[in-house]
Write a protein that holds these residues in place. Structure first.
Motif, mmCIF file in Angstrom:
data_model
loop_
_atom_site.group_PDB
_atom_site.id
_atom_site.type_symbol
_atom_site.label_atom_id
_atom_site.label_comp_id
_atom_site.label_asym_id
_atom_site.label_seq_id
_atom_site.Cartn_x
_atom_site.Cartn_y
_atom_site.Cartn_z
ATOM 1 N N GLY A 81 35.822 36.360 32.669
ATOM 2 C CA GLY A 81 34.598 37.059 32.335
ATOM 3 C C GLY A 81 34.785 38.562 32.406
ATOM 4 O O GLY A 81 35.899 39.085 32.528
ATOM 5 N N HIS A 82 33.717 39.268 32.349
ATOM 6 C CA HIS A 82 33.641 40.721 32.484
ATOM 7 C C HIS A 82 34.271 41.475 31.319
ATOM 8 O O HIS A 82 33.656 42.378 30.781
ATOM 9 C CB HIS A 82 34.268 41.179 33.799
ATOM 10 C CG HIS A 82 33.962 42.611 34.103
ATOM 11 N ND1 HIS A 82 32.680 43.046 34.327
ATOM 12 C CD2 HIS A 82 34.769 43.704 34.199
ATOM 13 C CE1 HIS A 82 32.697 44.362 34.557
ATOM 14 N NE2 HIS A 82 33.940 44.785 34.478
ATOM 15 N N TYR A 83 35.483 41.157 30.945
ATOM 16 C CA TYR A 83 36.107 41.841 29.813
ATOM 17 C C TYR A 83 36.026 40.967 28.561
ATOM 18 O O TYR A 83 35.956 39.745 28.661
ATOM 19 C CB TYR A 83 37.573 42.133 30.093
ATOM 20 C CG TYR A 83 37.797 43.061 31.246
ATOM 21 C CD1 TYR A 83 37.530 44.416 31.134
ATOM 22 C CD2 TYR A 83 38.266 42.582 32.466
ATOM 23 C CE1 TYR A 83 37.723 45.269 32.203
ATOM 24 C CE2 TYR A 83 38.460 43.438 33.536
ATOM 25 C CZ TYR A 83 38.190 44.769 33.398
ATOM 26 O OH TYR A 83 38.381 45.622 34.446
ATOM 27 N N TYR A 126 38.195 43.553 38.705
ATOM 28 C CA TYR A 126 37.089 42.666 38.357
ATOM 29 C C TYR A 126 35.979 42.892 39.376
ATOM 30 O O TYR A 126 36.240 43.300 40.500
ATOM 31 C CB TYR A 126 37.538 41.204 38.422
ATOM 32 C CG TYR A 126 38.196 40.740 37.156
ATOM 33 C CD1 TYR A 126 37.412 40.370 36.059
ATOM 34 C CD2 TYR A 126 39.570 40.693 37.041
ATOM 35 C CE1 TYR A 126 38.017 39.959 34.877
ATOM 36 C CE2 TYR A 126 40.174 40.284 35.859
ATOM 37 C CZ TYR A 126 39.389 39.916 34.783
ATOM 38 O OH TYR A 126 39.975 39.512 33.618
ATOM 39 N N PRO A 127 34.768 42.641 38.976
ATOM 40 C CA PRO A 127 33.688 42.762 39.953
ATOM 41 C C PRO A 127 33.879 41.747 41.070
ATOM 42 O O PRO A 127 34.518 40.711 40.853
ATOM 43 C CB PRO A 127 32.425 42.476 39.143
ATOM 44 C CG PRO A 127 32.871 41.896 37.860
ATOM 45 C CD PRO A 127 34.274 42.287 37.646
ATOM 46 N N PRO A 128 33.362 42.025 42.250
ATOM 47 C CA PRO A 128 33.536 41.100 43.371
ATOM 48 C C PRO A 128 32.931 39.742 43.054
ATOM 49 O O PRO A 128 31.965 39.636 42.304
ATOM 50 C CB PRO A 128 32.798 41.776 44.534
ATOM 51 C CG PRO A 128 31.917 42.783 43.896
ATOM 52 C CD PRO A 128 32.575 43.210 42.636
ATOM 53 N N SER A 129 33.513 38.720 43.636
ATOM 54 C CA SER A 129 33.084 37.369 43.289
ATOM 55 C C SER A 129 31.744 37.040 43.931
ATOM 56 O O SER A 129 31.377 37.591 44.974
ATOM 57 C CB SER A 129 34.134 36.375 43.739
ATOM 58 O OG SER A 129 34.373 36.544 45.114
ATOM 59 N N LEU A 130 31.056 36.133 43.330
ATOM 60 C CA LEU A 130 29.721 35.749 43.789
ATOM 61 C C LEU A 130 29.766 34.296 44.233
ATOM 62 O O LEU A 130 30.776 33.608 44.090
ATOM 63 C CB LEU A 130 28.719 35.889 42.645
ATOM 64 C CG LEU A 130 28.631 37.272 42.016
ATOM 65 C CD1 LEU A 130 27.808 37.218 40.750
ATOM 66 C CD2 LEU A 130 28.025 38.245 43.011
ATOM 67 N N ALA A 131 28.637 33.844 44.715
ATOM 68 C CA ALA A 131 28.546 32.445 45.130
ATOM 69 C C ALA A 131 28.851 31.530 43.947
ATOM 70 O O ALA A 131 29.440 30.466 44.091
ATOM 71 C CB ALA A 131 27.156 32.162 45.673
ATOM 72 N N MET A 156 44.247 34.723 43.411
ATOM 73 C CA MET A 156 42.819 34.714 43.713
ATOM 74 C C MET A 156 42.494 35.837 44.682
ATOM 75 O O MET A 156 43.317 36.234 45.489
ATOM 76 C CB MET A 156 42.471 33.389 44.363
ATOM 77 C CG MET A 156 41.623 32.509 43.551
ATOM 78 S SD MET A 156 41.240 31.095 44.549
ATOM 79 C CE MET A 156 40.379 30.142 43.368
ATOM 80 N N GLU A 157 41.295 36.253 44.604
ATOM 81 C CA GLU A 157 40.822 37.245 45.552
ATOM 82 C C GLU A 157 40.812 36.601 46.946
ATOM 83 O O GLU A 157 40.363 35.468 47.092
ATOM 84 C CB GLU A 157 39.384 37.594 45.145
ATOM 85 C CG GLU A 157 38.955 38.967 45.489
ATOM 86 C CD GLU A 157 37.519 39.143 45.065
ATOM 87 O OE1 GLU A 157 36.810 39.860 45.737
ATOM 88 O OE2 GLU A 157 37.129 38.519 44.054
ATOM 89 N N PRO A 158 41.309 37.298 47.981
ATOM 90 C CA PRO A 158 41.404 36.652 49.304
ATOM 91 C C PRO A 158 40.061 36.142 49.822
ATOM 92 O O PRO A 158 39.971 35.028 50.340
ATOM 93 C CB PRO A 158 41.941 37.765 50.196
ATOM 94 C CG PRO A 158 42.529 38.777 49.288
ATOM 95 C CD PRO A 158 41.875 38.641 47.968
ATOM 96 N N ASP A 159 39.019 36.954 49.637
ATOM 97 C CA ASP A 159 37.693 36.529 50.115
ATOM 98 C C ASP A 159 37.274 35.243 49.425
ATOM 99 O O ASP A 159 36.825 34.291 50.057
ATOM 100 C CB ASP A 159 36.645 37.605 49.798
ATOM 101 C CG ASP A 159 36.851 38.827 50.664
ATOM 102 O OD1 ASP A 159 37.671 38.712 51.596
ATOM 103 O OD2 ASP A 159 36.219 39.855 50.384
#
Lengths: 448, 743
Positions: free
Chosen positions: B523-525, B345-350, B293-296
């Motif tokens: 998603g995205h791809y 991947y694009p940065p994650s959103l809420a 997972m992305e750390p943020d």
């Protein structure tokens, strides 16, 4: 030779102005045309497959032609299959063509608009719940799916699956064939004949003696039990047969070399039938009260079975008690049934059962008894039931702990008794005047 | 034709006599030599050899004449020459190759006779030789211009292959001319590649000995074919072990319609995508663990979970959500996870935070399917959505990840989206007083729509938000899938917005119909597989593909993603029938699986990332072990006609499939106890096989259509005349199935 008729090639060639074609060329072209058709079909099948259809349509063909870089055929777009007509242009020379309706333009314009086709819609239903397919109209019935092979078979397959899916009515063949020797078969036939022979008592006695003592009958036990069940179900009118069947069961139970425990579950229903059956024997022939003797017998047999095998099957006693109680509480059943149920309960559960199961219900049952006694036809039977109940109450007396320290006298006592066990029985108990019995009956008040 | 050439022959003879008389020199029989040449560029002048009947007595007369005149050497020469001719002057053919088209009949006949009579232990292996030799004989006949022999060959010998190679036979049978061989895909595939087949040493030796001993009766033809077109790998039976053990082989003979894992045109070393026969037996290492997972995002999710735990403390005996989350993250060792940097991947959103939180919750609360407990498989619940009044126009169905939408692609080129809860689907672009409707049409394609895919989404229960009033709208925007992609026969992919129900982007690059399409698990791809034999990777933000996956020899009919999105799978139909696994970053094939006998119709990778399931239109499902690159097992039970959809339970223990036979079937994936290979033998062989084998053999004889259902099937649920187009396990392990009612 090629399926494609070379004459077609000649015809087409002539139509585009090529007058003479060598035979070799024509044949070569015919083969090629055949191959190209195959190619188009091959491509079209792909489109059919991806359309998840099973019929090849004109759309598929035009898509295939497009993929092969060929101009599609126009004018055949239809979701309906094309109709082919046949005409004869000579003996043995059929000509096939696509039927093309002639449409009267005037009519078409003036015709009312066709119905709008129905909208695509969806419905939802449970195809399976927790692994079981519910039988609702949306799901196919088992008859519909018979042709389908749905469950694994063979040695690796799981036999539980069929049961879970609800189609477990598959006849299970026993792994080992049950072989009975000639002698045993003969023995079985003889015994059965002897038992059912009303005229020859000696013969019958000998049969029972043999069943009681012979050590080698184990193979026959299921057959005897089947025989009993069969006869009991079909001879409810014949007290003799029923009694003999009970005798037979008794004899089997008495045989020390037989291991009956696994068969108890199949014996009990027959015995119960003899105990609480609605109409046993025919009143015209045997007299109205003859069946009570049978019920007595059945009750004692049941009690002995329960005593012997109650330990090995934890649910046996409760099951018998439950069915007895159910019949006792059903006021629409005849007195014979009630009588049997009382005896059964007494035999199964003893005085404790009577105290907890019968005593609390006596007040309500009083109504039935009173009606019975009032009715001339039923009076006799009702009296027997009263006697049975009295006997049951008396059994309470034996192991009652007399903790009551005196009780009221005279009318007050009678009232109290009537209040507890009803008019008829109350009076009876009062009449006996035995203080221990009275206190045993009334003890209920203190315990409950 | 006969008359002029016979006169040539006679002239030739006279000419020779003339020469003899004049120069007394030997003339080589060039004419007859040329007749014998093996592969004539044109139809061999078969008839030209035939002398007219009246010439039959010519040779003795000439010999007599020569003897009388004393031309002794010429006489001897003529005698020698005429010894190879029969009474009518035709050359007596001794070598099978000289028999023209007949050679292949002879050779093939010889081989099949040999295979029929060979020892039982070699028979199953050698029987596999018949199909490639059949094809190559047939194609050689066509290429060498023997059109009649060619179709006769097909007619005579096709019958035994009807079952396994139905499609290939259908594609090959119209071929009669060299031009066809040049243009036909399947023919080219066979002719340009060597068919790979593995034989054990002894079997191969026996074969070669037999062929050499029967050299004259056609053995040499077969040897030539094998030499030119086959790549026979010989292995030592003992060295290879259980895979080719006697039991295994004898078992196979019962299901002889199944090719070995390494057999076929894209023959390969099992597991490896390297088709070279001398390829090193090292497999490319795969990172099959879940994508980190992305750390943020991880921080955000943890914070959110803590909040949830505080608000609703877990029931006693249950993990708190944070614990559940920690377990999930820690579960995998770090060495086999793909790096996040390789696939941007694009940065994650809420929205992503919310989705992850919901996933953790569901992971804790769902009905768990732990495989066969107590001998019986788990009871799975299936909710079936049946579409009515479709007139067979629905090509594909797709459910959205939040279980709120269903989309159908039709052969009338439009897409229709319904709300499963029958709520109105509204768009801000609607006219102000338009009637709200629970379904929308998406119109844009110019050909039948063959595949659909929703962007990932997770079902969020409406009660999750704390403030009740405004939650509805925010929920809708956050849990709804944002996009739908669709592909069509017109070769385009379209991206549709599910907020406005309009077309946003058209992706053009494929040259042929696009059969299959799938959004990445994050998603995205997305990935598309087309009839142009390529699979392409796209990003929603670019209108040209990012990767091309090239290598399949036929249409790509199914595509799927690995759950960590670092790999993709493609399955192909036609003559290829292989499943390939590609590295997304490098664009190279890392695994190749062959063994299907039908066109591949569905693919699905297990959520644990270790197994991929592929299904074909002959009703078989094959499970492949990704790390080892080997076949795990075959699941049989579906009737012929295509398994349209496969899906895995969240625990990867149960596979569900739906197909054209109108059944939803549930399969037990867990391999039998013990090692995979041995376990399989036990399951198939062991002491019980004898009975089973006879049973199935008898069944096969009785009714050809009967399908043996394998024991791994947990249950089968038939529908009422509704082929099942789509099955899907929800995050809570409920199966959703969709199909069209076709009365």
């Amino acid at each position: 030779m090629s399926v494609w008729n070379p004459d077609n090639i000649t015809d087409v060639a002539e139509s585009v102005g090529v007058g003479t074609l060598q035979k070799d060329v024509v044949e070569h072209l015919a083969r090629d045309v055949e191959y190209r058709i195959g190619q188009v079909l091959e491509e079209a099948l792909k489109f059919m497959r991806h359309g998840k259809r099973t019929t090849l349509g004109t759309q598929d063909i035009s898509q295939a032609l497009r993929v092969l870089d060929v101009e599609p055929l126009y004018g055949y777009e239809s979701t309906r299959p094309l109709r082919f007509g046949e005409a004869s242009i000579g003996p043995g020379q059929p000509l096939f063509y696509v039927e093309d309706e002639e449409v009267d333009f005037e009519k078409l314009i003036n015709a009312p608009l066709p119905k709008v086709p129905r909208e695509i819609s969806f419905t939802a239903h449970w195809l399976a719940v927790e692994g079981v397919q519910p039988s609702i109209p949306q799901n196919p019935t088992s008859a519909d799916q018979r042709h389908q092979e749905l469950l694994p078979k063979g040695p690796g397959a799981n036999p539980n699956l069929a049961a879970i899916s609800g189609n477990d009515n598959v006849a299970v063949k026993p792994l080992v064939k049950h072989v009975l020797s000639k002698e045993l078969q003969l023995y079985f036939e003889r015994i059965c004949a002897a038992i059912l022979d009303e005229t020859n008592d000696e013969y019958r006695a000998a049969a029972y003696a043999s069943l009681r003592t012979d050590p080698g009958l184990h193979q026959l036990v299921p057959y005897f039990i089947q025989f009993v069940a069969d006869k009991v179900t079909h001879n409810l009118k014949s007290l003799f047969t029923l009694t003999q069947m009970l005798q037979l069961v008794t004899a089997l139970l008495d045989n020390p070399s037989l291991y009956i425990a696994p068969y108890v579950a199949s014996i009990v229903p027959s015995v119960l039938t003899c105990l609480i059956g609605k109409h046993l024997g025919s009143p015209d022939r045997d007299g109205p009260t003859a069946h009570f003797a049978l019920r007595d017998f059945a009750a004692s047999l049941l009690a002995s079975i329960a005593r012997k095998h109650g330990q090995s099957s934890s649910t046996l006693k409760p099951r018998i008690a439950r069915s007895c109680l159910k019949h006792f509480l059903d006021s629409h059943k005849p007195f014979g049934t009630h009588y049997g149920a009382i005896l059964g309960l007494q035999g199964i559960s003893g005085s404790a059962g009577i105290r907890t199961l019968i005593l609390p219900n006596l007040k309500a049952y009083d109504l039935v008894l009173e009606q019975g006694i009032a009715d001339d036809q039923k009076k006799e039977q009702a009296q027997v039931v009263v006697a049975a109940l009295m006997r049951a109450l008396e059994s309470l007396e034996k192991d009652a702990v007399n903790v009551m320290n005196g009780h009221p006298e005279g009318n007050e006592l009678k009232e109290k008794l009537v209040d507890t066990i009803g008019e008829v029985l109350g009076a009876k108990v009062f009449e006996t005047g035995r203080s221990s019995l009275i206190s045993a009956v009334l003890e209920k008040d203190t315990t409950v | 034709m006969a008359a002029p050439s016979s006169s040539v022959q006679r002239n030739n003879l006279l000419y020779r006599l003339h020469l003899e008389a004049l120069n007394r020199i030997n003339v080589s029989t060039a004419a007859s030599e040329s007749i014998r040449s093996q592969s004539p560029p044109f139809p061999p002048p078969v008839s030209s050899i035939r002398l007219p009947h009246r010439d039959a007595y010519l040779i003795p007369q000439v010999l007599e004449y020569l003897a009388k005149k004393g031309y002794s050497r010429t006489e001897a020469m003529l005698r020698r020459e005429s010894a190879h001719q029969d009474a009518e002057g035709r050359p007596i053919i001794t070598r099978a190759e000289d028999a023209g088209g007949d050679a292949y009949f002879k050779g093939y006949e010889l081989l099949s006779r040999f295979v029929d009579n060979v020892l039982d232990i070699y028979e199953p292996e050698l029987r596999r030789l018949l199909w490639p030799l059949f094809v190559y004989s047939f194609l050689t006949l066509a290429a060498d211009y023997y059109p009649k022999d060619c179709s006769r060959f097909m007619q005579t010998y096709r019958e035994p292959f009807e079952k396994e190679h139905q499609d290939d036979l259908r594609a090959l049978s119209p071929i009669t001319l060299p031009e066809h061989v040049q243009t036909n895909n399947i023919a080219q595939l066979y002719r340009n590649n060597k068919y790979r087949l593995t034989l054990t040493n002894m079997a191969f030796t026996t074969l070669v000995q037999y062929l050499e001993a029967h050299d004259r009766e056609g053995g040499s033809v077969i040897v030539n074919l094998i030499h030119n077109n086959l790549n026979i790998v010989t292995v030592d039976r003992v060295a290879v072990g259980a895979e080719r053990s006697l039991t295994k082989l004898l078992n196979q003979s019962r299901e002889s319609d199944v090719p070995a894992e390494d057999e076929g045109i894209p023959g390969h070393n099992p597991g490896s995508a390297n088709t070279d026969r001398n390829a090193p037996p090292v497999l490319a290492k795969l990172a099959l663990g879940p994508m980190p997972m992305e750390p943020d995002l991880m921080e955000d999710v943890k914070a959110e979970l803590q909040e949830h735990d505080a608000a609703n403390p877990p029931a006693p005996g249950r993990n708190s959500l944070v614990e559940e989350f920690e377990q999930r993250i820690k579960r995998e060792p770090t060495d086999d996870v793909p790096s996040r940097d390789t696939i941007p991947y694009p940065p994650s959103l809420a929205r992503d935070v919310q989705m992850e939180v919901q996933k953790i919750k569901e992971n804790r609360d769902r009905f768990k399917i732990e495989g066969r407990t107590g001998g019986v498989g788990p009871g799975v619940s299936v909710c079936m959505f049946t579409f009515h009044n479709t007139f067979d126009s629905i090509n594909c169905l797709e459910f959205s990840g939040d279980n709120l939408l269903v989309a159908a692609g039709t052969s009338e080129s439009y897409i229709r989206v319904w709300s499963l809860e029958n709520k109105p689907l509204t768009s801000p672009l609607d006219a102000p007083n338009s009637q709200p409707c629970s379904s929308r049409r998406l119109i844009g394609h110019s050909g039948p729509v063959y595949a659909l895919s929703f962007s990932p989404s997770v079902a969020l229960p409406e009660t999750t938000t704390t403030n009740g009033t405004s939650s509805n709208i925010s929920n809708l925007t956050s849990s709804h899938p944002h996009y739908l992609i669709s592909s069509s026969a017109d070769g385009t992919i379209r991206l549709w917005s599910l907020a406005t129900y309009t077309n946003l982007v058209v992706y053009r690059s494929h040259a042929s119909p696009i059969w299959s399409l799938s959004f990445s698990p994050f998603g995205h791809y997305f990935l598309s597989g087309s009839a142009d034999r390529t699979a392409r990777l796209w990003s929603t933000s670019a209108i040209s593909p990012l990767r091309l996956f090239v290598g399949h020899d036929a249409d790509i009919e199914a595509v799927a993603w690995h759950p960590n999105s670092a790999y993709v799978f493609t399955g192909s139909g036609g003559a290829d029938r292989s499943v390939r696994m590609w590295d997304l970053q490098r664009g190279t094939a890392v695994r190749l699986f062959t063994g299907h006998v039908g066109n591949i119709t569905a693919l699905s990778c297990a959520p644990n990332g270790k197994v991929v399931a592929s299904a074909d239109d002959r009703g078989e499902i094959l499970l492949w072990d990704l790390a080892a690159g080997r076949l795990l097992k075959r699941l049989r039970g579906h009737a012929k006609g295509g398994i349209w959809s496969l899906d895995w339970s969240v625990e990867s223990s149960v596979l569900v499939s739906g197909g054209a036979d109108g059944t939803v079937r549930v399969w037990d994936v867990a391999a039998p106890e013990g090692k995979v290979g041995e376990g399989k033998v036990v399951a198939e062989g062991g002491s019980g096989t004898k009975v089973d084998g006879q049973g199935t053999a008898a069944a096969k004889k009785g009714k050809g259509k009967e399908v043996a259902v394998s024991a791994d099937q947990i249950s089968a649920f038939p529908t009422k005349k509704s082929p099942v187009y789509k099955v899907r396990f929800t995050q809570m392990n409920l199966v959703m199935a969709g199909g069209a009612y076709l009365p």
